[in-house]
Write a protein that holds these residues in place. Structure first.
Motif, PDB file in Angstrom:
ATOM      1  N   ASP A   1     -60.805   1.494  75.493  1.00  0.00           N
ATOM      2  CA  ASP A   1     -62.167   0.549  75.360  1.00  0.00           C
ATOM      3  C   ASP A   1     -62.647  -0.134  74.419  1.00  0.00           C
ATOM      4  N   ILE A   2     -61.881   0.604  73.187  1.00  0.00           N
ATOM      5  CA  ILE A   2     -62.263  -1.058  71.993  1.00  0.00           C
ATOM      6  C   ILE A   2     -61.206  -1.491  71.195  1.00  0.00           C
ATOM      7  N   PHE A   3     -59.923  -1.380  72.090  1.00  0.00           N
ATOM      8  CA  PHE A   3     -58.951  -1.996  72.027  1.00  0.00           C
ATOM      9  C   PHE A   3     -59.000  -3.222  71.531  1.00  0.00           C
ATOM     10  N   GLU A   4     -60.063  -4.474  72.236  1.00  0.00           N
ATOM     11  CA  GLU A   4     -60.146  -5.794  71.311  1.00  0.00           C
ATOM     12  C   GLU A   4     -60.757  -5.812  69.983  1.00  0.00           C
ATOM     13  N   PHE A   5     -61.793  -4.926  69.763  1.00  0.00           N
ATOM     14  CA  PHE A   5     -62.282  -4.277  68.661  1.00  0.00           C
ATOM     15  C   PHE A   5     -60.803  -3.739  67.558  1.00  0.00           C
ATOM     16  N   CYS A   6     -60.139  -2.727  67.593  1.00  0.00           N
ATOM     17  CA  CYS A   6     -59.260  -2.510  66.788  1.00  0.00           C
ATOM     18  C   CYS A   6     -57.852  -3.007  66.502  1.00  0.00           C
ATOM     19  N   VAL A   7     -57.048  -3.396  68.427  1.00  0.00           N
ATOM     20  CA  VAL A   7     -55.933  -3.786  68.532  1.00  0.00           C
ATOM     21  C   VAL A   7     -54.779  -3.349  67.621  1.00  0.00           C
ATOM     22  N   GLY A   8     -54.780  -2.211  68.005  1.00  0.00           N
ATOM     23  CA  GLY A   8     -53.902  -1.170  67.941  1.00  0.00           C
ATOM     24  C   GLY A   8     -54.324  -0.774  66.220  1.00  0.00           C
ATOM     25  N   GLY A   9     -54.700  -1.456  65.048  1.00  0.00           N
ATOM     26  CA  GLY A   9     -54.556  -1.031  63.835  1.00  0.00           C
ATOM     27  C   GLY A   9     -53.332  -1.297  62.890  1.00  0.00           C
ATOM     28  N   CYS A  10     -53.019  -0.526  62.275  1.00  0.00           N
ATOM     29  CA  CYS A  10     -51.854  -0.883  61.645  1.00  0.00           C
ATOM     30  C   CYS A  10     -50.943  -0.080  62.403  1.00  0.00           C
ATOM     31  N   LEU A  11     -49.560  -0.967  62.436  1.00  0.00           N
ATOM     32  CA  LEU A  11     -48.754  -0.072  63.970  1.00  0.00           C
ATOM     33  C   LEU A  11     -47.939   1.081  62.522  1.00  0.00           C
ATOM     34  N   SER A  12     -47.973   0.670  61.918  1.00  0.00           N
ATOM     35  CA  SER A  12     -46.556   1.252  60.846  1.00  0.00           C
ATOM     36  C   SER A  12     -47.565   2.609  60.444  1.00  0.00           C
ATOM     37  N   GLN A  13     -48.865   3.089  60.318  1.00  0.00           N
ATOM     38  CA  GLN A  13     -49.850   3.671  59.853  1.00  0.00           C
ATOM     39  C   GLN A  13     -49.240   5.257  60.834  1.00  0.00           C
ATOM     40  N   ARG A  14     -49.681   4.353  62.568  1.00  0.00           N
ATOM     41  CA  ARG A  14     -49.573   5.221  63.358  1.00  0.00           C
ATOM     42  C   ARG A  14     -48.465   5.755  63.660  1.00  0.00           C
TER      43      ARG A  14
ATOM     44  N   TYR B   1     -45.609   5.968  61.269  1.00  0.00           N
ATOM     45  CA  TYR B   1     -46.070   7.416  60.441  1.00  0.00           C
ATOM     46  C   TYR B   1     -46.289   8.645  60.716  1.00  0.00           C
ATOM     47  N   PHE B   2     -47.666   8.636  61.321  1.00  0.00           N
ATOM     48  CA  PHE B   2     -48.551   9.830  61.725  1.00  0.00           C
ATOM     49  C   PHE B   2     -48.398  10.311  63.379  1.00  0.00           C
ATOM     50  N   ARG B   3     -47.180   9.469  63.671  1.00  0.00           N
ATOM     51  CA  ARG B   3     -47.075  10.248  65.222  1.00  0.00           C
ATOM     52  C   ARG B   3     -46.520  11.558  65.682  1.00  0.00           C
ATOM     53  N   ASN B   4     -46.001  12.100  64.843  1.00  0.00           N
ATOM     54  CA  ASN B   4     -45.264  13.479  64.546  1.00  0.00           C
ATOM     55  C   ASN B   4     -46.607  14.738  64.153  1.00  0.00           C
ATOM     56  N   ASN B   5     -47.859  13.802  64.132  1.00  0.00           N
ATOM     57  CA  ASN B   5     -48.924  14.600  63.650  1.00  0.00           C
ATOM     58  C   ASN B   5     -50.172  14.460  63.825  1.00  0.00           C
ATOM     59  N   GLU B   6     -49.991  15.836  65.494  1.00  0.00           N
ATOM     60  CA  GLU B   6     -51.544  14.972  66.675  1.00  0.00           C
ATOM     61  C   GLU B   6     -52.737  15.117  66.261  1.00  0.00           C
ATOM     62  N   ALA B   7     -53.121  15.628  65.035  1.00  0.00           N
ATOM     63  CA  ALA B   7     -54.424  15.752  64.790  1.00  0.00           C
ATOM     64  C   ALA B   7     -54.641  14.726  64.266  1.00  0.00           C
ATOM     65  N   LEU B   8     -53.989  14.128  63.391  1.00  0.00           N
ATOM     66  CA  LEU B   8     -54.004  12.770  62.169  1.00  0.00           C
ATOM     67  C   LEU B   8     -54.025  11.548  63.414  1.00  0.00           C
ATOM     68  N   SER B   9     -52.969  11.532  64.008  1.00  0.00           N
ATOM     69  CA  SER B   9     -53.069  10.447  65.158  1.00  0.00           C
ATOM     70  C   SER B   9     -55.085  10.371  65.542  1.00  0.00           C
ATOM     71  N   LYS B  10     -55.307  11.442  66.078  1.00  0.00           N
ATOM     72  CA  LYS B  10     -56.306  11.238  66.798  1.00  0.00           C
ATOM     73  C   LYS B  10     -57.580  10.889  66.090  1.00  0.00           C
ATOM     74  N   GLU B  11     -57.082  11.399  64.753  1.00  0.00           N
ATOM     75  CA  GLU B  11     -58.440  11.207  63.649  1.00  0.00           C
ATOM     76  C   GLU B  11     -58.286   9.592  63.079  1.00  0.00           C
ATOM     77  N   PHE B  12     -57.026   9.565  63.268  1.00  0.00           N
ATOM     78  CA  PHE B  12     -57.009   7.404  63.214  1.00  0.00           C
ATOM     79  C   PHE B  12     -57.774   7.189  64.153  1.00  0.00           C
ATOM     80  N   CYS B  13     -57.508   6.975  65.994  1.00  0.00           N
ATOM     81  CA  CYS B  13     -58.540   6.234  66.896  1.00  0.00           C
ATOM     82  C   CYS B  13     -59.729   6.596  66.337  1.00  0.00           C
ATOM     83  N   ASP B  14     -60.267   8.144  66.448  1.00  0.00           N
ATOM     84  CA  ASP B  14     -61.717   8.199  66.080  1.00  0.00           C
ATOM     85  C   ASP B  14     -62.495   7.888  64.156  1.00  0.00           C
TER      86      ASP B  14
END
Length: 362
Positions: A320-333, A335-348
């Motif tokens: 819902d907030i894609f037009e605001f966030c636009v995915g953020g920094c994709l490199s951060q995400r 390197y977070f990809r194998n930690n589900e809790a951290l990935s969720k926290e990034f989006c939150d």
């Protein structure tokens, strides 16, 4: 859509010249460059010219490292001479430095001999002396005083400079002190605040902050930024982009716009090429199997090794907030990809920033 966000062949290329490879004269305790397996070398004039010849579009050049000033004034002069030969296709020239080697001789080189290039300088400084304590030389000395000296030399030459800050775990409590510092350095041109999100074994390192902690820092700083009217003096990212996006204006900051990773080309010695240097060159090197760089990038975007990044964007486009966030920094995400809790926290954490930004809607 995903390919267009990762790379638009019709836009200017932003070259990040790793002129000193990942070699540096200081020993920052969180340095991501140290994790890259790159041999020590300097970019040569011939290598730089070979790259510039193979670019169709206009380019923005950033001298980067490691520490770019480590190559010395003679080699810097030689590289700037090559840049000057191609200045018709070069839109701007920037130097990203730790500031500790900057002196009047470098200032004379940048602002007198190559005055026509309109070279812009940005310096890494994590905030106050206490906030900057992870940025040390090889004797363990805080670099703060030398960086302030660099700003003063620039001011003497009538030049402003940017400031790039990394917020670590121990810096979180110094939000007001950080705002004070920004007001004290009189020749700042911009400020960019980045989080320390280093990952080891799929968890954040002890000095790193969590995504929520970073968002809380940004919100607290944002309130001070508005209350003290610091915005009248200086633009600060990501605050500026948050205001732009919430008001339907396009941000120029890659974390908040639809022009990402492969629009920034990291050029290493021996013409090794990768996307934005927030990615490891060991994970995402670009195969140069066509003459023009733009064509090589377009081809690489379609390769299997880019699929993990595309999956991140595909997931974002449903938000819902894609037009605001636009995915953020994709490199951060990435390197977070194998930690589900951290990935969720990034989006939150982005949703938290969105709620704050709604208060800034004009």
């Amino acid at each position: 859509m995903t390919e267009d966000i990762l790379y638009d062949p019709n836009r200017d290329l932003k070259l990040v010249l790793k002129v000193s490879s990942n070699m540096c004269n200081i020993d920052c305790k969180y340095c991501f460059e140290k994790m890259k397996h790159i041999r020590d070398a300097f970019i040569t004039e011939q290598q730089l010219e070979n790259i510039l010849k193979k670019i169709k579009n206009n380019v923005v050049i950033t001298f980067h490292g490691g520490e770019p000033l480590l190559i010395g004034k003679s080699k810097m002069n030689a590289l700037l001479n090559i840049v000057n030969l191609y200045k018709n296709k070069i839109k701007s020239v920037k130097i990203q430095t730790n500031g500790t080697l900057f002196d009047d001789e470098y200032a004379e080189l940048f602002f007198k001999k190559y005055k026509d290039l309109n070279i812009e300088v940005a310096i890494s400084l994590d905030g106050t002396y206490e906030m900057n304590k992870l940025r040390v030389d090889y004797k363990g000395n805080n670099t703060f005083d030398k960086v302030i000296d660099a700003y003063e030399i620039l001011d003497k030459w009538g030049k402003k400079a940017g400031m790039l800050s990394v917020i670590s775990k121990h810096s979180i409590k110094y939000v007001e002190d950080y705002a004070d510092l920004i007001m004290q350095i009189k020749n700042l041109s911009f400020v960019k605040i980045n989080p320390l999100f280093n990952i080891e074994n799929n968890i954040l390192t002890p000095d790193s902050i969590s995504p929520m902690e970073f968002s809380q820092f940004i919100i607290k700083f944002g309130m001070i930024y508005i209350e003290r009217k610091i915005y009248k003096k200086i633009a600060v990212e990501p605050i500026l982009s948050m205001i732009q996006n919430i008001n339907g204006k396009e941000s120029k900051y890659c974390n908040y716009n639809k022009h990402k990773c492969f629009e920034f080309l990291s050029i290493y010695p021996n013409e090794l090429i990768g996307p934005c240097d927030c990615f490891s060159i060991n994970d995402f090197s670009i195969d140069k199997d066509t003459y023009f760089l733009e064509d090589s990038i377009s081809k690489n975007i379609l390769s299997n090794k880019i699929i993990p990044i595309k999956k991140l964007l595909d997931k974002c486009e449903e938000c819902d907030i894609f037009e605001f966030c636009v995915g953020g920094c994709l490199s951060q995400r990435y390197y977070f990809r194998n930690n589900e809790a951290l990935s969720k926290e990034f989006c939150d954490s982005k949703k938290m920033l969105f709620e704050f930004a709604k208060q800034l809607k004009i």
